[in-house]
Design a protein around this motif. Structure first.
Motif, PDB file in Angstrom:
ATOM      1  N   ALA A  51       0.828  -1.213   0.000  1.00 25.31           N
ATOM      2  CA  ALA A  51       0.000   0.000   0.000  1.00 25.31           C
ATOM      3  C   ALA A  51       0.862   1.262   0.000  1.00 25.31           C
ATOM      4  O   ALA A  51       1.819   1.370   0.760  1.00 25.31           O
ATOM      5  CB  ALA A  51      -0.928  -0.004   1.216  1.00 25.31           C
ATOM      6  N   ARG A  52       0.504   2.162  -0.900  1.00 24.63           N
ATOM      7  CA  ARG A  52       1.164   3.468  -1.025  1.00 24.63           C
ATOM      8  C   ARG A  52       0.334   4.314  -1.968  1.00 24.63           C
ATOM      9  O   ARG A  52      -0.546   3.803  -2.661  1.00 24.63           O
ATOM     10  CB  ARG A  52       2.593   3.337  -1.533  1.00 24.63           C
ATOM     11  N   GLU A  53       0.621   5.565  -1.989  1.00 28.23           N
ATOM     12  CA  GLU A  53      -0.113   6.473  -2.866  1.00 28.23           C
ATOM     13  C   GLU A  53       0.077   6.066  -4.324  1.00 28.23           C
ATOM     14  O   GLU A  53       1.183   5.767  -4.764  1.00 28.23           O
ATOM     15  CB  GLU A  53       0.380   7.907  -2.665  1.00 28.23           C
ATOM     16  N   GLY A  54      -1.030   6.018  -5.059  1.00 20.44           N
ATOM     17  CA  GLY A  54      -0.974   5.726  -6.484  1.00 20.44           C
ATOM     18  C   GLY A  54      -1.081   4.256  -6.838  1.00 20.44           C
ATOM     19  O   GLY A  54      -1.136   3.906  -8.010  1.00 20.44           O
ATOM     20  N   LEU A  55      -1.117   3.369  -5.858  1.00 23.99           N
ATOM     21  CA  LEU A  55      -1.250   1.940  -6.128  1.00 23.99           C
ATOM     22  C   LEU A  55      -2.724   1.633  -6.407  1.00 23.99           C
ATOM     23  O   LEU A  55      -3.592   2.026  -5.629  1.00 23.99           O
ATOM     24  CB  LEU A  55      -0.766   1.140  -4.909  1.00 23.99           C
ATOM     25  N   ILE A  56      -3.001   0.953  -7.519  1.00 25.27           N
ATOM     26  CA  ILE A  56      -4.400   0.671  -7.873  1.00 25.27           C
ATOM     27  C   ILE A  56      -4.555  -0.743  -8.425  1.00 25.27           C
ATOM     28  O   ILE A  56      -3.626  -1.324  -8.976  1.00 25.27           O
ATOM     29  CB  ILE A  56      -4.966   1.677  -8.907  1.00 25.27           C
ATOM     30  N   PHE A  57      -5.780  -1.283  -8.274  1.00 28.88           N
ATOM     31  CA  PHE A  57      -6.137  -2.532  -8.920  1.00 28.88           C
ATOM     32  C   PHE A  57      -6.389  -2.219 -10.388  1.00 28.88           C
ATOM     33  O   PHE A  57      -6.981  -1.207 -10.722  1.00 28.88           O
ATOM     34  CB  PHE A  57      -7.415  -3.119  -8.310  1.00 28.88           C
ATOM     35  N   THR A  58      -5.959  -3.101 -11.266  1.00 27.79           N
ATOM     36  CA  THR A  58      -6.228  -2.942 -12.697  1.00 27.79           C
ATOM     37  C   THR A  58      -7.436  -3.803 -13.054  1.00 27.79           C
ATOM     38  O   THR A  58      -8.043  -4.409 -12.184  1.00 27.79           O
ATOM     39  CB  THR A  58      -5.016  -3.387 -13.534  1.00 27.79           C
ATOM     40  N   THR A  59      -7.728  -3.908 -14.328  1.00 25.71           N
ATOM     41  CA  THR A  59      -8.815  -4.786 -14.744  1.00 25.71           C
ATOM     42  C   THR A  59      -8.377  -6.249 -14.697  1.00 25.71           C
ATOM     43  O   THR A  59      -9.198  -7.139 -14.873  1.00 25.71           O
ATOM     44  CB  THR A  59      -9.323  -4.413 -16.145  1.00 25.71           C
ATOM     45  N   GLU A  66      -2.094  -6.543 -18.527  1.00 31.56           N
ATOM     46  CA  GLU A  66      -1.961  -5.745 -17.312  1.00 31.56           C
ATOM     47  C   GLU A  66      -1.759  -6.658 -16.116  1.00 31.56           C
ATOM     48  O   GLU A  66      -2.254  -7.784 -16.095  1.00 31.56           O
ATOM     49  CB  GLU A  66      -3.232  -4.912 -17.071  1.00 31.56           C
ATOM     50  N   PRO A  67      -1.048  -6.159 -15.107  1.00 29.35           N
ATOM     51  CA  PRO A  67      -0.911  -6.940 -13.878  1.00 29.35           C
ATOM     52  C   PRO A  67      -2.199  -6.851 -13.065  1.00 29.35           C
ATOM     53  O   PRO A  67      -3.160  -6.195 -13.468  1.00 29.35           O
ATOM     54  CB  PRO A  67       0.237  -6.232 -13.159  1.00 29.35           C
ATOM     55  N   ASP A  68      -2.200  -7.469 -11.903  1.00 31.44           N
ATOM     56  CA  ASP A  68      -3.356  -7.361 -11.006  1.00 31.44           C
ATOM     57  C   ASP A  68      -3.388  -6.003 -10.317  1.00 31.44           C
ATOM     58  O   ASP A  68      -4.447  -5.439 -10.071  1.00 31.44           O
ATOM     59  CB  ASP A  68      -3.307  -8.468  -9.947  1.00 31.44           C
ATOM     60  N   ILE A  69      -2.201  -5.494 -10.003  1.00 30.74           N
ATOM     61  CA  ILE A  69      -2.059  -4.221  -9.289  1.00 30.74           C
ATOM     62  C   ILE A  69      -0.874  -3.493  -9.909  1.00 30.74           C
ATOM     63  O   ILE A  69       0.130  -4.113 -10.259  1.00 30.74           O
ATOM     64  CB  ILE A  69      -1.775  -4.467  -7.781  1.00 30.74           C
ATOM     65  N   TRP A  70      -0.992  -2.172 -10.024  1.00 28.23           N
ATOM     66  CA  TRP A  70       0.166  -1.407 -10.485  1.00 28.23           C
ATOM     67  C   TRP A  70       0.182  -0.024  -9.890  1.00 28.23           C
ATOM     68  O   TRP A  70      -0.795   0.457  -9.320  1.00 28.23           O
ATOM     69  CB  TRP A  70       0.271  -1.373 -11.990  1.00 28.23           C
ATOM     70  N   GLN A  71       1.330   0.599 -10.080  1.00 28.56           N
ATOM     71  CA  GLN A  71       1.509   2.001  -9.705  1.00 28.56           C
ATOM     72  C   GLN A  71       2.198   2.682 -10.879  1.00 28.56           C
ATOM     73  O   GLN A  71       3.204   2.187 -11.378  1.00 28.56           O
ATOM     74  CB  GLN A  71       2.369   2.119  -8.443  1.00 28.56           C
ATOM     75  N   ARG A  72       1.615   3.792 -11.297  1.00 28.15           N
ATOM     76  CA  ARG A  72       2.191   4.576 -12.397  1.00 28.15           C
ATOM     77  C   ARG A  72       2.597   5.952 -11.870  1.00 28.15           C
ATOM     78  O   ARG A  72       1.981   6.475 -10.944  1.00 28.15           O
ATOM     79  CB  ARG A  72       1.187   4.727 -13.533  1.00 28.15           C
ATOM     80  N   SER A  73       3.609   6.522 -12.498  1.00 26.67           N
ATOM     81  CA  SER A  73       4.056   7.862 -12.120  1.00 26.67           C
ATOM     82  C   SER A  73       3.117   8.893 -12.740  1.00 26.67           C
ATOM     83  O   SER A  73       2.259   8.558 -13.562  1.00 26.67           O
ATOM     84  CB  SER A  73       5.484   8.088 -12.607  1.00 26.67           C
ATOM     85  N   LEU A  78       5.451   3.145 -15.759  1.00 22.33           N
ATOM     86  CA  LEU A  78       5.093   2.021 -14.903  1.00 22.33           C
ATOM     87  C   LEU A  78       6.154   1.846 -13.822  1.00 22.33           C
ATOM     88  O   LEU A  78       7.294   1.491 -14.107  1.00 22.33           O
ATOM     89  CB  LEU A  78       4.942   0.753 -15.739  1.00 22.33           C
ATOM     90  N   LEU A  79       5.762   2.129 -12.576  1.00 23.10           N
ATOM     91  CA  LEU A  79       6.690   2.024 -11.451  1.00 23.10           C
ATOM     92  C   LEU A  79       6.667   0.634 -10.820  1.00 23.10           C
ATOM     93  O   LEU A  79       7.709   0.045 -10.564  1.00 23.10           O
ATOM     94  CB  LEU A  79       6.358   3.080 -10.393  1.00 23.10           C
ATOM     95  N   THR A  80       5.464   0.132 -10.546  1.00 21.75           N
ATOM     96  CA  THR A  80       5.323  -1.147  -9.849  1.00 21.75           C
ATOM     97  C   THR A  80       4.329  -2.040 -10.581  1.00 21.75           C
ATOM     98  O   THR A  80       3.243  -1.600 -10.938  1.00 21.75           O
ATOM     99  CB  THR A  80       4.832  -0.920  -8.398  1.00 21.75           C
ATOM    100  N   TRP A  81       4.713  -3.293 -10.773  1.00 20.58           N
ATOM    101  CA  TRP A  81       3.883  -4.314 -11.404  1.00 20.58           C
ATOM    102  C   TRP A  81       3.734  -5.439 -10.380  1.00 20.58           C
ATOM    103  O   TRP A  81       4.731  -6.004  -9.934  1.00 20.58           O
ATOM    104  CB  TRP A  81       4.588  -4.821 -12.654  1.00 20.58           C
TER     105      TRP A  81
END
Length: 177
Positions: A51-59, A66-73, A78-81
């Motif tokens: 958990a952190r700002e900008g982390l979201i569930f994808t489709t 797409e991954p299950d969860i990602w974070q984009r700048s 793409l920061l986190t997959w």
């Protein structure tokens, strides 16, 4: 006629003692018609661990690229997959070229066999691989309600979940990373 996802609402009081991160998460999670409750809850636990700002569930399951969860700048890099399950090596190899950080969370009864077969390939990639024990994920899935208020405490890599229907302890073991 296509089946529609089932929507779950979670309010999670998160206390991550390992990262010194504390928050109240308001999550709306769409469970794909082909997704088990165990897999959905593995996704929620992976979200809590990161958990952190900008982390979201994808489709997720609906969109194979797409991954299950990602974070984009802010400039859409793409920061986190984060993937949940036992993905193919080629998928994760591609993800490791696109994202600064790649994490896998394996969770089901075939997880150990998958890792024994795939670890030699995955060891070449700069990724983290974790595993939730299948019985722990099953006990967590038994607590799920469509609208759920719970607390999740994380200490030494173990998630402690307390909800209206009971409690569950989910250790997360690091396989690589």
């Amino acid at each position: 006629m296509a089946l529609k996802p089932t929507i779950f609402k979670f309010i999670i009081s998160l206390s991550d003692l390992d990262r010194d991160y504390y928050d109240t998460l308001h999550l709306t999670v769409a469970q794909h018609p082909s997704e088990s409750t165990e897999r959905m809850m593995a996704r929620v636990m992976a979200y809590c661990l990161n958990a952190r700002e900008g982390l979201i569930f994808t489709t997720g399951l609906s969109t194979p690229n797409e991954p299950d969860i990602w974070q984009r700048s802010l400039d859409d890099q793409l920061l986190t997959w984060i993937d949940v399950g036992e993905p193919a090596f080629e998928r994760i190899k591609k993800a490791s070229r696109q994202a600064s950080e790649v994490k896998l969370y394996s969770f089901n009864q075939k997880s150990e066999v998958w890792w024994q077969q795939e670890q030699a390939q995955f060891r070449r990639l700069p990724i983290s691989v974790m595993r939730f024990p299948w019985p722990a994920i099953q006990s967590l899935a038994a607590l799920v309600e469509r609208s759920m208020v719970c607390s999740v405490s994380i200490s030494e890599g173990t998630l402690y979940v307390a909800a209206k229907l009971g409690e569950a302890e989910i250790p997360c073991s690091l396989l690589q990373g």
